[in-house]
Design a protein around this motif. Structure first.
Motif, PDB file in Angstrom:
ATOM      1  N   ARG A  95       2.138   1.748  -3.485  1.00 46.75           N
ATOM      2  CA  ARG A  95       1.067   2.229  -4.365  1.00 46.75           C
ATOM      3  C   ARG A  95       0.775   3.709  -4.096  1.00 46.75           C
ATOM      4  O   ARG A  95       0.713   4.520  -5.022  1.00 46.75           O
ATOM      5  CB  ARG A  95      -0.190   1.390  -4.135  1.00 46.75           C
ATOM      6  CG  ARG A  95      -1.305   1.682  -5.120  1.00 46.75           C
ATOM      7  CD  ARG A  95      -2.447   0.714  -4.952  1.00 46.75           C
ATOM      8  NE  ARG A  95      -2.058  -0.646  -5.289  1.00 46.75           N
ATOM      9  CZ  ARG A  95      -2.006  -1.657  -4.418  1.00 46.75           C
ATOM     10  NH1 ARG A  95      -2.318  -1.453  -3.161  1.00 46.75           N
ATOM     11  NH2 ARG A  95      -1.651  -2.860  -4.809  1.00 46.75           N
ATOM     12  N   GLU A  96       0.670   4.028  -2.786  1.00 50.35           N
ATOM     13  CA  GLU A  96       0.351   5.401  -2.400  1.00 50.35           C
ATOM     14  C   GLU A  96       1.409   6.374  -2.902  1.00 50.35           C
ATOM     15  O   GLU A  96       1.097   7.433  -3.437  1.00 50.35           O
ATOM     16  CB  GLU A  96       0.341   5.463  -0.874  1.00 50.35           C
ATOM     17  CG  GLU A  96      -0.839   6.164  -0.270  1.00 50.35           C
ATOM     18  CD  GLU A  96      -0.838   5.930   1.228  1.00 50.35           C
ATOM     19  OE1 GLU A  96      -0.073   6.640   1.907  1.00 50.35           O
ATOM     20  OE2 GLU A  96      -1.559   5.028   1.703  1.00 50.35           O
ATOM     21  N   GLN A  97       2.668   5.984  -2.721  1.00 52.29           N
ATOM     22  CA  GLN A  97       3.744   6.910  -3.066  1.00 52.29           C
ATOM     23  C   GLN A  97       3.897   7.056  -4.576  1.00 52.29           C
ATOM     24  O   GLN A  97       4.183   8.145  -5.064  1.00 52.29           O
ATOM     25  CB  GLN A  97       5.051   6.445  -2.436  1.00 52.29           C
ATOM     26  CG  GLN A  97       4.938   6.429  -0.921  1.00 52.29           C
ATOM     27  CD  GLN A  97       6.281   6.451  -0.254  1.00 52.29           C
ATOM     28  OE1 GLN A  97       7.305   6.613  -0.902  1.00 52.29           O
ATOM     29  NE2 GLN A  97       6.279   6.296   1.048  1.00 52.29           N
ATOM     30  N   ARG A 118       1.761   3.011  10.494  1.00 55.25           N
ATOM     31  CA  ARG A 118       2.597   3.869   9.665  1.00 55.25           C
ATOM     32  C   ARG A 118       3.886   4.271  10.396  1.00 55.25           C
ATOM     33  O   ARG A 118       4.969   4.245   9.807  1.00 55.25           O
ATOM     34  CB  ARG A 118       1.794   5.121   9.286  1.00 55.25           C
ATOM     35  CG  ARG A 118       2.473   6.012   8.292  1.00 55.25           C
ATOM     36  CD  ARG A 118       2.630   5.334   6.952  1.00 55.25           C
ATOM     37  NE  ARG A 118       1.361   5.080   6.295  1.00 55.25           N
ATOM     38  CZ  ARG A 118       0.753   5.940   5.479  1.00 55.25           C
ATOM     39  NH1 ARG A 118       1.294   7.081   5.208  1.00 55.25           N
ATOM     40  NH2 ARG A 118      -0.383   5.627   4.907  1.00 55.25           N
ATOM     41  N   ASN A 120       0.820  -1.208   0.000  1.00 57.74           N
ATOM     42  CA  ASN A 120       0.000   0.000   0.000  1.00 57.74           C
ATOM     43  C   ASN A 120       0.854   1.258   0.000  1.00 57.74           C
ATOM     44  O   ASN A 120       0.520   2.250  -0.649  1.00 57.74           O
ATOM     45  CB  ASN A 120      -0.948   0.002   1.214  1.00 57.74           C
ATOM     46  CG  ASN A 120      -2.061  -1.020   1.042  1.00 57.74           C
ATOM     47  OD1 ASN A 120      -2.365  -1.404  -0.084  1.00 57.74           O
ATOM     48  ND2 ASN A 120      -2.626  -1.460   2.141  1.00 57.74           N
ATOM     49  N   GLN A 121       1.964   1.193   0.742  1.00 60.58           N
ATOM     50  CA  GLN A 121       2.890   2.323   0.757  1.00 60.58           C
ATOM     51  C   GLN A 121       3.430   2.592  -0.639  1.00 60.58           C
ATOM     52  O   GLN A 121       3.469   3.718  -1.101  1.00 60.58           O
ATOM     53  CB  GLN A 121       4.079   2.021   1.680  1.00 60.58           C
ATOM     54  CG  GLN A 121       3.822   2.329   3.133  1.00 60.58           C
ATOM     55  CD  GLN A 121       3.705   3.809   3.350  1.00 60.58           C
ATOM     56  OE1 GLN A 121       4.414   4.593   2.732  1.00 60.58           O
ATOM     57  NE2 GLN A 121       2.793   4.207   4.212  1.00 60.58           N
TER      58      GLN A 121
END
Lengths: 189, 197
Positions: free
Chosen positions: A89-91, B147, A86-87
């Protein structure tokens, strides 16, 4: 033989069949894991833009999951792998370059997350090792070949006395000091 | 030259030596690149009062431990008495980073849960667990989505970071802390960092 009996037992055969099916499933699993996770797993989020998603997948396949260390974060279903996907993809969606994302993860988890280790001081042996071994092998081979050539040349070269004797033999003479031939030796024993 | 036949033996011994050394290493312990780097800044809600925030900067000037935990984490239960004992001895403040309290729990389906509801549930679960097992933490903060965990390079729970007065990470312990780890490694490190800075 008990082993035979066990093998021929119908229940054992069923077990074997099941094991085979399981093996086949495991073999197919990586392909399935990406496409359709089993019910109950958290469904993977997918970017709307297929090109972006392709980039995400490409990058995810190059990054190692820290929980199941022999899987990439694309293959693993560990919660951390999901978070990291997800990180990524988000970035990427936010317009960062692939290198930025890789740097982001390396800053947190170290080179360990990279399946392809970068070339630097500590990995020189890793990258240069095979080439160095190959060169060393070629060098050794060349040395051996040359030495053998020198040795065999020394063996075949005749001294002056040998040369004279060879001349005499070729001329058909019967030299007194000739060694007994193998045939002679055999007949004597 | 006469002992040439021994060469393969020594090659083998050398290789065996490397392999034997490899066996003593733990492949699960991934060295952190964050050692001697500034700890990633964060501001998170506190477990004791989610309306209040705690941030890394609040600990400036202190040598402290950041312990990553969760109520669903089995290994945390194992290390918890060690932390409680440490708190009784008042040697070094420990801040708890409650990691993915709700969505990290494999037995719970947190999908579709609103963030408020998730935070509420996380607070309730974390408090209940601390009530049952004792609270060794100066305070705990909620990392709902993990996070901050990613920023710290957390890849399993528990993990513990030693942070110095300048906010630099000086040591990372992976896995549950045993009394031996605490006495022989962590507390001496705390002393060392205190003397240095």
């Amino acid at each position: 033989m008990p082993a035979d009996r066990i093998l021929l037992h119908p229940r054992a055969l069923r077990v074997l069949a099941r094991a085979g099916a399981l093996a086949a499933m495991l073999w197919l699993a990586p392909a399935q894991a990406v496409d359709a996770p089993p019910a109950g797993e958290i469904a993977p989020t997918v970017a709307a833009d297929p090109r972006l998603e392709a980039d995400v997948q490409e990058l995810a396949h190059k990054l190692r999951c820290l929980v199941c260390q022999n899987q990439s974060i694309a293959e693993s279903n560990a919660p951390l792998a999901l978070d990291l996907r997800n990180q990524v993809r988000e970035q990427l969606a936010a317009g960062r370059s692939k290198q930025d994302v890789v740097d982001y993860l390396v800053a947190r988890y170290g080179d360990f997350v990279l399946y392809e280790p970068p070339v630097k001081g500590i990995t020189l042996l890793l990258w240069g090792g095979p080439a160095a071994l190959l060169l060393a092998g070629i060098g050794w081979l060349a040395y051996r070949v040359r030495r053998r050539a020198v040795e065999s040349a020394a063996l075949t070269a005749l001294s002056e006395a040998e040369h004279a004797r060879a001349q005499a033999l070729l001329a058909g003479g019967a030299p007194g000091d000739a060694p007994p031939s193998s045939a002679n030796r055999e007949s004597r024993s | 030259m006469k002992a040439k036949f021994l060469v393969p033996l020594f090659l083998f011994l050398g290789l065996a030596g490397f392999l034997a050394f490899g066996l003593t290493l733990n492949p699960r312990e991934v060295p952190s690149p964050l050692i001697d780097k500034p700890a990633p800044a964060f501001t998170l809600a506190r477990v004791d009062d989610p309306a209040q925030q705690f941030s890394l900067a609040d600990m400036r000037g202190k040598v402290w431990l950041l312990n990553v935990w969760a109520s669903w984490c089995v290994a945390c239960r194992q290390e918890h008495p060690v932390l409680v004992d440490l708190a009784h001895r008042n040697l070094v403040p420990v801040v708890g980073l409650n990691y993915k309290e709700v969505r990290g729990d494999g037995q719970l389906d947190a999908r579709g849960m609103a963030l408020d509801a998730e935070t509420g549930l996380a607070v309730e679960r974390a408090r209940r667990w601390l009530g049952e097992h004792g609270n060794p933490y100066m305070l705990s903060v909620l990392d709902i989505d993990g996070r901050v965990g990613i920023d710290f390079g957390v890849y399993g729970v528990p993990e513990t970071f030693l942070i110095d007065g300048n906010g630099k990470i000086r040591y990372k312990h992976i896995g549950p802390i045993t009394p031996e780890n605490l006495q022989q490694v962590i507390l001496p490190k705390v002393e060392e960092v205190r003397r240095a800075g």
